[in-house]
Design a protein around this motif. Structure first.
Motif, mmCIF file in Angstrom:
data_model
loop_
_atom_site.group_PDB
_atom_site.id
_atom_site.type_symbol
_atom_site.label_atom_id
_atom_site.label_comp_id
_atom_site.label_asym_id
_atom_site.label_seq_id
_atom_site.Cartn_x
_atom_site.Cartn_y
_atom_site.Cartn_z
ATOM 1 N N ASP A 179 0.807 -1.137 0.278
ATOM 2 C CA ASP A 179 0.224 0.128 0.464
ATOM 3 C C ASP A 179 1.016 1.331 -0.048
ATOM 4 O O ASP A 179 0.450 2.371 -0.402
ATOM 5 N N ALA A 180 2.094 1.205 0.698
ATOM 6 C CA ALA A 180 2.830 2.407 1.012
ATOM 7 C C ALA A 180 3.344 2.438 -0.443
ATOM 8 O O ALA A 180 3.362 3.484 -1.062
ATOM 9 N N TYR A 181 3.871 1.057 -1.173
ATOM 10 C CA TYR A 181 4.808 1.873 -2.600
ATOM 11 C C TYR A 181 3.216 2.467 -4.017
ATOM 12 O O TYR A 181 3.861 3.257 -4.310
ATOM 13 N N ARG A 182 2.119 1.764 -3.603
ATOM 14 C CA ARG A 182 1.016 2.431 -4.733
ATOM 15 C C ARG A 182 1.618 4.393 -4.196
ATOM 16 O O ARG A 182 1.347 4.529 -4.863
ATOM 17 N N ARG A 183 0.900 4.251 -2.585
ATOM 18 C CA ARG A 183 0.709 5.539 -2.603
ATOM 19 C C ARG A 183 2.072 6.259 -3.071
ATOM 20 O O ARG A 183 2.386 7.452 -3.130
ATOM 21 N N ILE A 184 3.240 5.714 -2.756
ATOM 22 C CA ILE A 184 4.060 6.322 -2.974
ATOM 23 C C ILE A 184 4.275 7.137 -4.402
ATOM 24 O O ILE A 184 4.823 8.327 -5.321
ATOM 25 N N PHE A 185 4.494 5.521 -5.088
ATOM 26 C CA PHE A 185 4.163 6.388 -7.080
ATOM 27 C C PHE A 185 2.677 7.057 -7.550
ATOM 28 O O PHE A 185 2.508 7.791 -8.927
#
Lengths: 571, 571
Positions: A179-185
């Motif tokens: 989820d964090a990676y999705r938010r970052i990208f």
């Protein structure tokens, strides 16, 4: 910032060795310069992009309670000898000796370092879960560095490691990290897909890869046009429902001469039957030289990674033709499943397993069998049947929701359930609730930060140059006066610069003595989201606003510009 | 941040090899861990300090229009071969080969890298001045890494480089950089002195060193108790006004037996005259073996660095006693300026040059001359006279404003006028106003960021542990509930945490299940500026506030705490 104070050396010519768009523009626009093959200097504009990317990464990592750390880049070889990777990592590992002749490496990744650190200080399950990360240069002695920032020897990464006492803890952190990676990208403004990566013999669910579709990508991504499904070509699955055809009449098997028929296309033409009703038999070799015959329908290729994972082997490759000919008595193109030697393992793709009365090579050059049937002519158990094919564009995706399409992608992130591989090797144990010593369960999570600059450039740059998403643009606003010696223009520029800063945006002012055409071309090349041209109408307080990505342009009162910045940057 | 989510492994015992206070406490409080000798991992608390230090550095660098960049850490050896440093840098340089057998180094500093980059892109004086910097790990293969973060093999530095077309430009940037460094260290809250560093043969004005007084320091700093004057011991000057004593009567020179008189103290006792009226003659050897006799008054030591700089030599050392005895016919302790062999160069310290009727060794073992006089007994020109002495504590400082005192110091920053050393070697030229190609004039400027953590700890830590200045503390506020299971305490903690965050301060909440004593000891050890204890009076909304540095403590309403934070942190 005044442009005359900024090191921003744009080039008129692109170096000939820059093959891909991002490499060309990042050089041309003065973002990067090579210092040696595969090792780049990030010039001020690129460093500002990196800083903004890092700030986003830090915010999202902090939001899931990840602890930022920083470990050394020089690592004692002994640490990697204990995990076994000093021997197995191969030529990509930089090795050197210090003045006392001790062996060291330059860290390409830090599973061992963090396992040793956490293992040394954490002794109870009560102190877990623990999630740590760092932002740091990594080193890999690539044989052939290329494509600018896409394949380098020194690169910037965010690497994270999780330590939990149980599998549920790992699963939970893995999901939070996804989820964090999705938010970052998402925040960076990148188009990306989360794909099922190849996790080797450990099974596909243990690894997810974040891939940015782009023509320069080195990986082929398969995605569904009707759903979120996406996977690497090696792992992608199409939809297929098994059919029970046991009630169909089995005709007598015959053998025919097929001189010069070496391909499925030729056989299909000769027999006037579609490739999907013929079979193709490929012989593979495992790491010990063991032979595996894999049968697929003629319209699909065999997928060696799927075979490898199915058998739990470390490596599987096409067998040598001379070995095959000696063993089966026939060359590639005339192989088939009938009467295989006993020590050759047979695997059959599910589509091929559902055929009746099909044609196959006769294991004799220039001969094919017709009307072959499983069971009658070839013994086949269900545990020999599986998905051993490489998907094709246009097939239905495995979730049944839309057709598969292919695109090239750049790997920008990877999250991975490691299990106890490193904790077991390095003795990183905690006492669990029952007072037993157990190996910590680990995950590792990486984002290629310097590579992101290339991925964004590949996706966004147009024929005029780079186009930065607002969240990571070096500056939000490019203020371009036509003539700073004009008092009206100078005054408008000074007011604008001040107002932009007060609204907490950043601006670059092109205070160079250059022709307007040069300034505009450079502005397009470096790609800041908003250009504000201050020209002849400055006396009336009017400026021109140009939005880089859409190309939209309009005139407005300079004093009103700042009220619209947030909206324009949101676009 | 909740402490149970934070990697903060405090130790009860300090490792035996930690000799200095900062090393002990940074280990004990869970800020750092060694990964190999001289290479440390920065744990989350230390990384937060580093991040705050970096933010201050970036702000002050940006304020003087410095461009942040990032260059590779792996550098082609060829670059350092061209500057000559590949050969001269010595064993501290990490060298290695890549897979193609090409030679590389790990950058300990980046004069060459930036000279090559800027030289490649900047071709006209119109693009200058230019100031660039980076924050990056550096590598030095120290023979004996020690004192924790004070002497390491891998360390974090801010290194900056300036490029100008003329000396005035360099002087101006040098001054701006000095001011920026002062602001940085002021903001960090460090006690420091700006001292005259040894700039080698190029003269003292070209280098300034920022030194933090601390017992663990490896340098001796000399400073005035009455002014800002400070210098390294090698460069420090005391106040001395020359005296004209040519009118005084010169008595007849005699020679006396002085058996067993080998020291100034013994001679002083024998003759009953103060050491300041006797002379001491030391023979030094230059790099080619040339001998130099230096005469000082008996109460001062000769300063070889001053002699070296005066003569413009690369190295000067005490001559070998057997060489001296062979050449002068006498041992150390009986040397003097009378009748020196012609090929020995004579230098006389100004204090000694002003003596009349003084005693000196006779260049014959066991003999001294009395009533020696310059001119009559020893030829002496004014260009042989200078400041060749090492200062002593208690002497008047060279500016005449206060007495000199000594302290140990840690070098935390260094600014340096390089001139054209690197630009000439690497061909980094610009066209000047007259269209002539000239070497760019450079400066370099460094701050040891990881070392700052040690310097601050050396200065601030007390018997309970670390004490962080507010500007760089890992968190501003440590919220320590006695018992989180108590609903009142839990509610006060939650409110406090929220209020602190809304006021843009950061807090750490000790949510561990530990005894109050353990929590307080750990809080003192990690050293956050403000501790707020939430205990029995939580029901009345009352908490205890403890200021770490002063030890001051008082009770107050929890709801009022946030209004005072800025004041307390200002202290």
């Amino acid at each position: 910032m005044k442009q005359t104070k900024l090191l921003m050396p744009t080039l008129r010519e692109v170096p000939a060795d820059a093959e891909v768009k991002s490499h060309q523009y990042l050089l041309k626009a003065g973002y990067i310069r090579p210092v040696s093959a595969g090792a780049f200097a990030y010039l001020p504009l690129a460093k500002r992009v990196l800083n903004k990317v890092e700030a986003i990464v830090r915010e999202e990592m902090e939001a899931i309670n990840a602890n930022e750390m920083l470990v050394p880049e020089i690592l004692p070889a002994e640490l990697w000898q204990r995990s076994g990777r000093y021997q197995t990592y191969g030529q990509d590992l930089y090795k050197f000796k210090n003045r006392q002749d001790r062996d060291f490496i330059l860290g390409p990744t830090h599973e061992e370092t963090f396992t040793e650190l956490i293992g040394g200080d954490i002794k109870s399950y009560k102190k877990l879960p623990l999630l740590v990360y760092q932002i740091q240069s990594k080193f890999r002695d690539e044989g052939r560095p290329r494509f600018g920032l896409l394949r380098t020897r020194e690169f910037l990464m965010k690497d994270a490691y999780s330590f939990t006492a149980d599998q549920e803890g790992l699963d939970s952190i893995f999901d939070q990290m996804e989820d964090a990676y999705r938010r970052i990208f998402d925040r960076i403004g990148l188009d990306y897909r989360v794909i099922v990566g190849d996790a080797g013999a450990m099974g596909g669910s243990d690894s997810k890869e974040f891939s940015a579709p782009a023509a320069a990508g080195e990986d082929t991504i398969v995605y569904s046009e009707g759903s979120d499904y996406a996977a690497n070509l090696e792992m992608a699955q199409d939809f297929y429902e098994r059919v029970d055809r046991s009630s169909e009449a089995q005709e007598a098997m015959t053998t025919i001469d097929t001189p010069n028929v070496k391909t499925i296309e030729a056989l299909s033409a000769l027999l006037d039957r579609p490739a999907s009703e013929l079979v193709k038999t490929i012989v593979l070799a495992g790491p010990e030289g063991q032979l595996i015959a894999v049968v697929t329908t003629g319209d699909f290729d065999v997928n060696t990674v799927k075979v490898q994972n199915f058998l739990g082997l470390s490596e599987v490759d096409l067998a040598d033709e001379t070995v095959v000919k000696e063993k089966l008595g026939a060359s590639f193109g005339s192989l088939g499943p009938v009467a295989l030697p006993e020590d050759i393992q047979l695997l059959v793709d599910e589509r091929a397993a559902d055929l009746v009365n099909f044609a196959a090579g006769a294991n004799e050059d220039g001969k094919h069998h017709l009307n072959v049937n499983w069971g009658r002519d070839v013994a086949l158990e269900e545990d020999q049947v599986g998905d051993f094919r490489t998907v094709k564009e246009g097939e239905m995706a495995v979730d049944g929701k839309g057709k598969l399409a292919f695109t090239k992608g750049i790997e920008i992130g990877h999250i991975f359930k490691l299990g106890t591989k490193y904790s077991a090797a390095l003795g990183a144990q905690v006492l669990d609730q029952n007072g037993r010593a157990v190996d910590m369960i680990m995950g590792c999570y990486g984002i290629g930060l310097s590579r992101l600059l290339a991925a964004v450039s590949e996706q966004k740059a147009d024929e005029k140059g780079l186009v930065w998403p607002a969240a990571i643009a070096p500056y939000d606003v490019h203020i371009v006066p036509i003539n700073l010696k004009d008092d009206d223009q100078a005054a408008v520029v000074a007011d604008l610069e001040k107002a932009v800063a007060e609204a907490h945006f950043d601006s670059l002012v092109d205070d160079r003595k250059e022709r307007a055409g040069v300034k505009f071309a450079d502005a397009d090349l470096i790609g800041l989201p908003i250009r504000i041209t201050v020209g002849k109408k400055a006396g009336e307080g009017i400026v021109e606003v140009v939005l880089r990505e859409s190309g939209e342009s309009f005139e407005m009162q300079a004093s009103e510009v700042v009220d619209h910045l947030a909206d324009w940057l949101q676009k």
